[in-house]
Design an enzyme around this catalytic site. Structure first.
Site, PDB file in Angstrom:
ATOM      1  N   ASP A  97       1.083  -1.039   0.070  1.00 45.38           N
ATOM      2  CA  ASP A  97      -0.024  -0.020  -0.205  1.00 45.38           C
ATOM      3  C   ASP A  97       0.779   1.411  -0.007  1.00 45.38           C
ATOM      4  O   ASP A  97       1.485   1.388   1.228  1.00 45.38           O
ATOM      5  CB  ASP A  97      -0.802  -0.131   1.185  1.00 45.38           C
ATOM      6  CG  ASP A  97      -1.832  -0.947   1.742  1.00 45.38           C
ATOM      7  OD1 ASP A  97      -1.736  -2.627   0.426  1.00 45.38           O
ATOM      8  OD2 ASP A  97      -2.859  -0.617   1.877  1.00 45.38           O
ATOM      9  N   LYS A 179      -6.867   3.051  -2.957  1.00 44.93           N
ATOM     10  CA  LYS A 179      -7.379   3.090  -1.508  1.00 44.93           C
ATOM     11  C   LYS A 179      -7.753   5.074  -1.208  1.00 44.93           C
ATOM     12  O   LYS A 179      -6.658   5.772  -1.956  1.00 44.93           O
ATOM     13  CB  LYS A 179      -5.982   2.432  -1.036  1.00 44.93           C
ATOM     14  CG  LYS A 179      -6.546   2.519   0.512  1.00 44.93           C
ATOM     15  CD  LYS A 179      -5.582   1.543   1.219  1.00 44.93           C
ATOM     16  CE  LYS A 179      -5.205   2.070   2.831  1.00 44.93           C
ATOM     17  NZ  LYS A 179      -4.187   0.965   3.367  1.00 44.93           N
ATOM     18  N   LYS A 211     -10.412   0.288  -2.810  1.00 42.50           N
ATOM     19  CA  LYS A 211      -9.817   0.316  -1.140  1.00 42.50           C
ATOM     20  C   LYS A 211     -10.248   0.979  -0.141  1.00 42.50           C
ATOM     21  O   LYS A 211      -9.838   2.562  -0.427  1.00 42.50           O
ATOM     22  CB  LYS A 211      -8.734  -0.757  -0.666  1.00 42.50           C
ATOM     23  CG  LYS A 211      -8.741  -1.055   1.373  1.00 42.50           C
ATOM     24  CD  LYS A 211      -6.906  -1.211   0.680  1.00 42.50           C
ATOM     25  CE  LYS A 211      -6.902  -1.403   2.854  1.00 42.50           C
ATOM     26  NZ  LYS A 211      -5.713  -2.048   3.114  1.00 42.50           N
TER      27      LYS A 211
HETATM   28  O1  LIG Z   1      -4.826   2.048   6.209  1.00 41.41           O
HETATM   29  C1  LIG Z   1      -5.968   1.891   6.252  1.00 41.41           C
HETATM   30  C2  LIG Z   1      -6.040   2.751   7.589  1.00 41.41           C
HETATM   31  O2  LIG Z   1      -4.513   3.095   8.337  1.00 41.41           O
HETATM   32  C3  LIG Z   1      -7.162   2.336   8.399  1.00 41.41           C
HETATM   33  O3  LIG Z   1      -7.701   3.334   9.096  1.00 41.41           O
HETATM   34  P1  LIG Z   1      -8.458   3.677  10.621  1.00 41.41           P
HETATM   35  O4  LIG Z   1      -6.715   2.522  11.229  1.00 41.41           O
HETATM   36  O5  LIG Z   1      -9.254   4.559  10.350  1.00 41.41           O
HETATM   37  O6  LIG Z   1      -9.018   2.193  10.487  1.00 41.41           O
END
Ligand SMILES: O=C[C@H](O)COP(=O)(O)O
Length: 271
Positions: A97, A179, A211
């Protein structure tokens, strides 16, 4: 779909994420246990690169292992990119990512009126061509390997025009997933940004996936993205190969629904 079916679907599409400064081998072990529990497997776990090899050992081939690079700031630094990319590959991750250098795009478009773009005209924007050329050194190598590539736009810090330009560039390079957010800066996932991305995927007749990430905490919230994607791209888009959630805090809601402890209510995904 029943609440239980919804919870199982969301679980199967989730990249269960832990990207915290205080992550350690014990917390990654706990994450991997959740990702492969009796409730079902997640699509992937997403961890910092120093934990990736351990996560791969723990989950075996049951779920994919993703790591982040150029995270969370989205720098434009070729040496840092080369190092982090090489390191991620050396850990044999399944998916990377990568944070798009969105600040550069903001700089390139700062003099423009940020009215919503006609999506079919996005390639006519001068910033599109400049940014696309810059990205050849990053998305070019990333998309040549077998490792899946998800590009994080940090869409909650962008205007609709900037989301459209960045998405179109990702589609041109045929990244595996667009994403939305790092979950570390500004606003997280928003349905309005997802709508732009879905529409461009359709206009480009692309096989790129999506995503939603950043602030998604409930199954009901996740279902809003699923419903929107179905309406634009059809039911077949809703599978782990093309549709994911990146979430650090959704697991409890999934388990509560599956164990009959509660029904899920939408939360505002933008924080
Ligand atoms: O890559 C994904 C994000 O860091 C997740 O975000 P979050 O911690 O708000 O679920």
């Amino acid at each position: 779909m029943t609440p239980s079916e919804q919870a199982k679907l969301v679980l199967s599409l989730t990249d269960l994420t832990s990207l915290e400064d205080n992550d350690n081998f014990a917390s990654i072990e706990a994450l991997c246990k959740k990702a492969t529990s009796e409730y079902g497997n997640t699509a992937a776990v997403c961890v910092y690169k120093q934990f990736a090899a351990y996560a791969k050992y723990l989950v075996e081939d049951k779920v994919k292992v993703a790591t982040v690079i150029n995270f969370p700031d989205g720098a434009l630094d070729p040496q840092r990119f080369a190092f982090e990319y090489a390191y991620a590959l050396s850990q044999k991750v399944d998916e990377i990512d990568y944070v798009f250098p969105w600040r550069k795009l903001v700089e390139l478009t700062q003099d423009q009126e940020h009215a919503f773009a006609d999506l079919s005209q996005v390639k006519a924007n001068p910033a599109y061509q400049t940014m696309k050329e810059i990205m050849a050194d990053y998305l070019g190598p990333l998309c040549k390997k077998d490792t899946k590539v998800k590009v994080i736009l940090e869409s909650g810090s962008l205007t609709p025009l900037q989301v459209a330009i960045a998405s179109q560039i990702c589609l041109d390079y045929q990244v595996d997933f667009i994403k939305t957010s790092t979950g570390k800066h500004g606003k997280g996932a928003r349905l309005s940004d997802a709508q732009i991305i879905f529409t461009l995927i359709k206009l480009n007749n692309s096989s790129t996936g999506f995503k939603a990430s950043g602030g998604i905490r409930t199954v009901a919230n996740a279902m809003e993205y699923i419903t929107l994607a179905q309406s634009i791209l059809g039911d077949d888009f809703i599978k782990p190969e093309t549709f994911r959630f990146g979430a650090s805090g959704i697991y409890n809601d999934i388990v509560n629904i599956l164990t009959g402890n509660q029904t899920s209510t939408p939360t505002n995904s933008s924080y």
